[in-house]
Design an enzyme around this catalytic site. Structure first.
Site, PDB file in Angstrom:
ATOM      1  CE1 TYR A 144      -3.780  -2.137   0.175  1.00 35.82           C
ATOM      2  CE2 TYR A 144      -4.256  -1.262   2.348  1.00 35.82           C
ATOM      3  CZ  TYR A 144      -4.624  -2.032   1.274  1.00 35.82           C
ATOM      4  OH  TYR A 144      -5.838  -2.678   1.301  1.00 35.82           O
ATOM      5  CB  CYS A 147      -2.065  -1.109   7.508  1.00 28.68           C
ATOM      6  SG  CYS A 147      -1.274  -0.405   6.057  1.00 28.68           S
ATOM      7  CB  CYS A 170       6.087   0.117   8.407  1.00 29.25           C
ATOM      8  SG  CYS A 170       5.661  -1.230   7.289  1.00 29.25           S
ATOM      9  CG  HIS A 201       5.311  -5.485   6.484  1.00 26.76           C
ATOM     10  ND1 HIS A 201       4.059  -4.923   6.396  1.00 26.76           N
ATOM     11  CD2 HIS A 201       5.334  -6.491   5.567  1.00 26.76           C
ATOM     12  CE1 HIS A 201       3.356  -5.563   5.472  1.00 26.76           C
ATOM     13  NE2 HIS A 201       4.111  -6.513   4.954  1.00 26.76           N
TER      14      HIS A 201
HETATM   15  N1  DGL Z   1       2.213  -2.744   6.930  1.00 25.01           N
HETATM   16  C1  DGL Z   1       2.095  -1.534   6.152  1.00 25.01           C
HETATM   17  C2  DGL Z   1       2.169  -0.325   7.096  1.00 25.01           C
HETATM   18  O1  DGL Z   1       2.139  -0.460   8.315  1.00 25.01           O
HETATM   19  C3  DGL Z   1       3.194  -1.335   5.151  1.00 25.01           C
HETATM   20  C4  DGL Z   1       3.355  -2.195   3.989  1.00 25.01           C
HETATM   21  C5  DGL Z   1       2.849  -1.641   2.674  1.00 25.01           C
HETATM   22  O2  DGL Z   1       3.504  -0.766   2.059  1.00 25.01           O
HETATM   23  O3  DGL Z   1       1.801  -2.108   2.279  1.00 25.01           O
HETATM   24  O4  DGL Z   1       2.236   0.783   6.621  1.00 25.01           O
END
Ligand code: DGL
Length: 271
Positions: free
Chosen positions: A40, A71, A183, A185
């Site tokens: 995203y 997210c 983020c 991840h």
């Molecule tokens: N997990 C998403 C966030 O916390 C990032 C990954 C993405 O770019 O989709 O922003």
């Protein structure tokens, strides 16, 4: 007993799901990964907003009672757009990060986040409201392969260390004393971050989520978890085994024939 809906573009929100499960105080949860549209972090804001709206509508059909936007990209670009459109509580992972600031004693904080989260300006804006003296430095980790590698289940090793360092370098040059994992991840690689930058205080929003939501009063005996993805269900099942050590069944949902399909065609031209 209320049912939670948690979502992310991919595996990132699993870091939030994991800490919630560890409380033993949620009984039912749906995890939704929009794997077809990962990442995203570089998509147009209006795409993310519409997509997130669709996901919350899906949750409503599944009788979800509370939604956690696990997210940062979706929280920073779509939370304000969404929060008045739905009557159920919707929690932003950014607020979770902010609650973690209470454990930070320094005055110079770094934030590692996606391109869209950086551009939203949400972290400097919100942190300054809490502490006007704080100096905030945000760096994007969307450009290199770091997030893509984590999405594939790679959470340590040479590539991770090298790519992480590229993102961290501009922040280290600013003499930061702490780092917000902006983020979802990134908590998967927090052992690598701790090992390589032992002097930094790490603020991990996935650990702080329990401060902003209301859990069940009693411990629950059993939790029901349903996982939905929009693509690559078998790969996701493998990643769940690897990252969470669970063998949950993953269902793929295909929205291409719905109105999202029409929207997707429009957006594919923009990406
Ligand atoms: N997990 C998403 C966030 O916390 C990032 C990954 C993405 O770019 O989709 O922003």
């Amino acid at each position: 007993m209320k049912k939670f809906g948690i979502f992310d573009s991919g595996v990132g929100g699993l870091t939030v799901l994991k800490s919630l499960i560890e409380t033993n105080k949620i009984s039912e949860v749906i995890y939704f990964a929009d794997t077809k549209y990962f990442p995203y972090g570089i998509k147009p804001v209006d795409f993310i907003q519409k997509r997130v709206e669709e996901i919350i509508n899906f949750f409503l059909k599944e009788e979800v009672k509370e939604v956690i936007i696990a997210c940062n990209t979706a929280s920073s670009t779509a939370y304000d757009y969404l929060k008045n459109k739905f009557s159920i509580p919707i929690y932003s992972i950014v607020n979770s990060a902010l609650s973690g600031l209470s454990k930070f004693n320094g005055k110079r904080i770094g934030v590692l986040a996606t391109r869209r989260t950086l551009e939203s300006g949400i972290y400097p804006l919100m942190i300054k409201k809490i502490d006007p003296q704080m100096e905030i430095f945000v760096e994007s980790c969307s450009e290199g392969p770091l997030l893509g590698k984590i999405e594939e289940g790679v959470i340590e090793g040479e590539v991770i260390e090298r790519e992480l360092h590229k993102c961290m370098l501009p922040l280290l040059k600013k003499n930061i004393e702490g780092i917000i994992l902006g983020c979802t991840h990134l908590p998967f690689i927090s052992p690598v971050i701790r090992k390589n930058y032992p002097n930094l205080t790490i603020i991990d929003p996935s650990q702080e989520i329990i401060n902003i939501i209301k859990l069940e009063n009693e411990k629950v005996e059993e939790i029901r978890v349903d996982i939905f993805v929009t693509d690559k269900e078998l790969e996701f099942q493998d990643i769940l085994k690897k990252l969470l050590k669970v063998n949950w069944n993953v269902k793929k949902i295909d929205w291409e024939r719905s109105e999202v399909g029409a929207f997707k065609r429009e957006i594919d031209k923009k990406i």
